[in-house]
Design a protein around this motif. Structure first.
Motif, PDB file in Angstrom:
ATOM      1  N   GLN A  45      18.202  18.636  62.583  1.00 13.79           N
ATOM      2  CA  GLN A  45      17.408  17.531  63.148  1.00 13.79           C
ATOM      3  C   GLN A  45      15.940  17.921  63.051  1.00 13.79           C
ATOM      4  O   GLN A  45      15.547  18.989  63.533  1.00 13.79           O
ATOM      5  CB  GLN A  45      17.785  17.280  64.603  1.00 13.79           C
ATOM      6  CG  GLN A  45      19.192  16.715  64.754  1.00 13.79           C
ATOM      7  CD  GLN A  45      19.524  16.365  66.197  1.00 13.79           C
ATOM      8  OE1 GLN A  45      18.644  16.223  67.047  1.00 13.79           O
ATOM      9  NE2 GLN A  45      20.803  16.228  66.480  1.00 13.79           N
ATOM     10  N   LYS A  96      16.200   9.201  55.262  1.00 16.53           N
ATOM     11  CA  LYS A  96      15.912   8.242  56.339  1.00 16.53           C
ATOM     12  C   LYS A  96      14.865   8.845  57.264  1.00 16.53           C
ATOM     13  O   LYS A  96      14.955  10.031  57.616  1.00 16.53           O
ATOM     14  CB  LYS A  96      17.174   7.954  57.160  1.00 16.53           C
ATOM     15  CG  LYS A  96      18.174   7.064  56.455  1.00 16.53           C
ATOM     16  CD  LYS A  96      19.246   6.588  57.429  1.00 16.53           C
ATOM     17  CE  LYS A  96      20.110   7.763  57.884  1.00 16.53           C
ATOM     18  NZ  LYS A  96      21.124   7.413  58.889  1.00 16.53           N
ATOM     19  N   ARG A  98      11.397   7.989  60.280  1.00 15.44           N
ATOM     20  CA  ARG A  98      10.760   7.072  61.227  1.00 15.44           C
ATOM     21  C   ARG A  98       9.394   7.630  61.608  1.00 15.44           C
ATOM     22  O   ARG A  98       9.268   8.828  61.857  1.00 15.44           O
ATOM     23  CB  ARG A  98      11.662   7.009  62.472  1.00 15.44           C
ATOM     24  CG  ARG A  98      11.110   6.243  63.619  1.00 15.44           C
ATOM     25  CD  ARG A  98      11.774   4.939  63.912  1.00 15.44           C
ATOM     26  NE  ARG A  98      13.068   4.732  63.298  1.00 15.44           N
ATOM     27  CZ  ARG A  98      13.559   3.515  63.060  1.00 15.44           C
ATOM     28  NH1 ARG A  98      12.863   2.454  63.381  1.00 15.44           N
ATOM     29  NH2 ARG A  98      14.753   3.379  62.507  1.00 15.44           N
ATOM     30  N   GLU A 119      16.882   9.474  70.036  1.00 16.06           N
ATOM     31  CA  GLU A 119      17.828   8.520  69.439  1.00 16.06           C
ATOM     32  C   GLU A 119      17.743   8.579  67.907  1.00 16.06           C
ATOM     33  O   GLU A 119      18.756   8.638  67.216  1.00 16.06           O
ATOM     34  CB  GLU A 119      17.403   7.122  69.923  1.00 16.06           C
ATOM     35  CG  GLU A 119      18.448   6.066  69.993  1.00 16.06           C
ATOM     36  CD  GLU A 119      17.829   4.825  70.656  1.00 16.06           C
ATOM     37  OE1 GLU A 119      18.038   4.654  71.875  1.00 16.06           O
ATOM     38  OE2 GLU A 119      17.118   4.053  69.963  1.00 16.06           O
ATOM     39  N   CYS A 120      16.494   8.587  67.404  1.00 14.85           N
ATOM     40  CA  CYS A 120      16.293   8.613  65.952  1.00 14.85           C
ATOM     41  C   CYS A 120      16.762   9.949  65.372  1.00 14.85           C
ATOM     42  O   CYS A 120      17.411   9.991  64.324  1.00 14.85           O
ATOM     43  CB  CYS A 120      14.818   8.389  65.605  1.00 14.85           C
ATOM     44  SG  CYS A 120      14.203   6.787  66.125  1.00 14.85           S
ATOM     45  N   GLU A 122      19.001  11.989  66.574  1.00 13.94           N
ATOM     46  CA  GLU A 122      20.467  12.074  66.626  1.00 13.94           C
ATOM     47  C   GLU A 122      21.123  11.153  65.598  1.00 13.94           C
ATOM     48  O   GLU A 122      22.240  11.407  65.159  1.00 13.94           O
ATOM     49  CB  GLU A 122      20.962  11.795  68.054  1.00 13.94           C
ATOM     50  CG  GLU A 122      20.851  13.063  68.899  1.00 13.94           C
ATOM     51  CD  GLU A 122      20.772  12.823  70.406  1.00 13.94           C
ATOM     52  OE1 GLU A 122      21.003  11.685  70.842  1.00 13.94           O
ATOM     53  OE2 GLU A 122      20.453  13.795  71.128  1.00 13.94           O
ATOM     54  N   ALA A 123      20.398  10.108  65.177  1.00  9.22           N
ATOM     55  CA  ALA A 123      20.928   9.222  64.136  1.00  9.22           C
ATOM     56  C   ALA A 123      20.653   9.791  62.740  1.00  9.22           C
ATOM     57  O   ALA A 123      20.937   9.141  61.729  1.00  9.22           O
ATOM     58  CB  ALA A 123      20.303   7.841  64.283  1.00  9.22           C
ATOM     59  N   GLY A 124      20.063  10.984  62.684  1.00  7.37           N
ATOM     60  CA  GLY A 124      19.855  11.637  61.387  1.00  7.37           C
ATOM     61  C   GLY A 124      18.558  11.266  60.692  1.00  7.37           C
ATOM     62  O   GLY A 124      18.382  11.546  59.501  1.00  7.37           O
ATOM     63  N   GLU A 125      17.642  10.632  61.427  1.00  5.98           N
ATOM     64  CA  GLU A 125      16.356  10.310  60.804  1.00  5.98           C
ATOM     65  C   GLU A 125      15.383  11.474  60.984  1.00  5.98           C
ATOM     66  O   GLU A 125      15.392  12.140  62.018  1.00  5.98           O
ATOM     67  CB  GLU A 125      15.752   9.061  61.466  1.00  5.98           C
ATOM     68  CG  GLU A 125      16.567   7.811  61.204  1.00  5.98           C
ATOM     69  CD  GLU A 125      16.009   6.569  61.896  1.00  5.98           C
ATOM     70  OE1 GLU A 125      16.524   5.477  61.628  1.00  5.98           O
ATOM     71  OE2 GLU A 125      15.071   6.690  62.701  1.00  5.98           O
TER      72      GLU A 125
END
Ligand code: UDP
Length: 236
Positions: A45, A96, A98, A119-120, A122-125
Motif C-alpha cells: 500500500q 490505479k 488518486r 479507503e483508497c 485499501e482498495a489498492g490505489e
C-alpha cells in the motif's frame, strides 16, 4: 514478499527535473512511475508525497521579494502540479491512483481526510498527497511525516539523489562516510541534514522509522522493499 505492508514514499521535486534546470523531466517521471509500479505489484500500500522544488520554493521566493505566505502557497501549488504529473504517469502505466489535496480544489483532487485515504489505499490505489500540509512555513518533508503518521505507515521512505545519511554532505566532503543505521537522537545531535527539524521531530515523537535511499537509481525502490541494505535506516 515485501518488507512493509504500507509505506509513505517522499519524492523530491528537485529530482523530478532529471537533467533539466527546471520543471519536469518525462524520463525521470516515467522511471519513478515504473519503480513504484514494481512495488505496487508486490501488494504494497503506497502513499506518496512529492515536493515542489523543481518549480517553486517559498523561502527562495521570499528572498526575491515575494510575500512568504504567498510564496509558500505557490510552492504548495507546485507540489500539486508534480502530483498531477505523477498521477498521469501512473495512469499511463496502468496503476490505479488518486490525488488528494490538503487545500480544497475540486475537481483537481479530492480534499484530504485520513479515512478517505485509507479507503483508497485499501482498495489498492496509489494515493498521492498533494499541497503538503496545506499551511505555509512547512515543507513537504513535514507533510510526509504528518501523512505517514496519519495513515499509520510502517515506514517513511525518503527517496533522494544520495544513497543514505552521511557524516557530512558527500557532494561537498569526499571523506564523508555513510551510516547504515542511525537513531533520531544522533541525527539531531550531529545536526545531519536528513530532513528538516520539524519533520525529524515528528517521526521521533511518533516512532515512524525512516529509510533514506537513492531513488534516482532505477530498481532501488524494489530493493528497499525486498529488504536489501542499500540506504540508511533512521530509527528510535
Ligand atoms: N510548502 C508549504 N507547506 C507545506 C509544504 C510545502 O508551504 O506543507 C511550500 C514551501 O514553500 C516549499 C514548497 O512548498 O518550499 C515546495 O516544497 P519543498 O521545498 O518541500 O519541495 P522539495 O524540496 O521536496 O522539492
Amino acid at each position: 514478499m515485501a518488507l512493509f505492508n504500507r509505506i509513505l514514499l517522499k519524492l523530491s521535486g528537485e529530482s523530478l527535473m532529471g537533467e533539466k534546470q527546471y520543471g519536469i523531466d518525462e524520463k525521470r517521471l516515467g522511471e519513478y512511475a515504473a519503480q513504484i509500479k514494481e512495488i505496487h505489484d508486490m501488494g504494497v500500500q503506497i502513499g506518496i508525497v512529492i515536493g515542489g522544488g523543481n518549480i517553486f520554493r517559498g523561502l527562495s521566493g521570499s528572498q526575491k521579494g515575494f510575500d512568504r505566505v504567498k510564496g509558500d502557497q505557490m510552492g504548495m501549488l507546485a507540489t500539486v502540479i508534480n502530483s498531477l504529473a505523477l498521477s498521469s504517469a501512473f495512469t499511463a502505466a496502468g496503476v490505479k491512483n488518486r490525488v488528494l489535496t490538503a487545500i480544497r480544489m475540486e475537481p483537481i483532487g479530492e480534499f484530504y481526510n485520513k479515512w478517505r485515504a485509507l479507503e483508497c489505499l485499501e482498495a489498492g490505489e496509489v494515493v498521492i498527497f498533494s499541497a503538503g500540509t496545506g499551511s505555509p512555513y512547512f515543507t513537504t518533508d513535514t507533510g510526509s511525516s504528518l501523512r505517514g503518521i496519519e495513515i499509520e505507515a510502517d515506514v517513511m521512505l525518503k527517496g533522494t539523489r544520495v544513497d543514505g545519511v552521511y557524516t557530512a554532505d558527500p557532494e561537498k566532503d569526499p571523506t564523508a562516510t555513510k551510516f547504515s543505521e542511525i537513531t533520531y537522537d544522533e541525527v539531531l545531535a550531529r545536526n545531519l541534514k536528513v530532513m528538516d527539524l520539524s519533520a525529524i521531530c515528528m517521526c521521533k515523537d511518533n516512532d515512524l522509522p525512516i529509510i533514506v535511499f537513492n531513488m534516482d537509481v532505477v530498481g532501488n525502490l524494489k530493493k528497499v522493499l525486498s529488504g536489501e541494505d542499500i540506504g540508511t535506516v533512521v530509527h528510535p
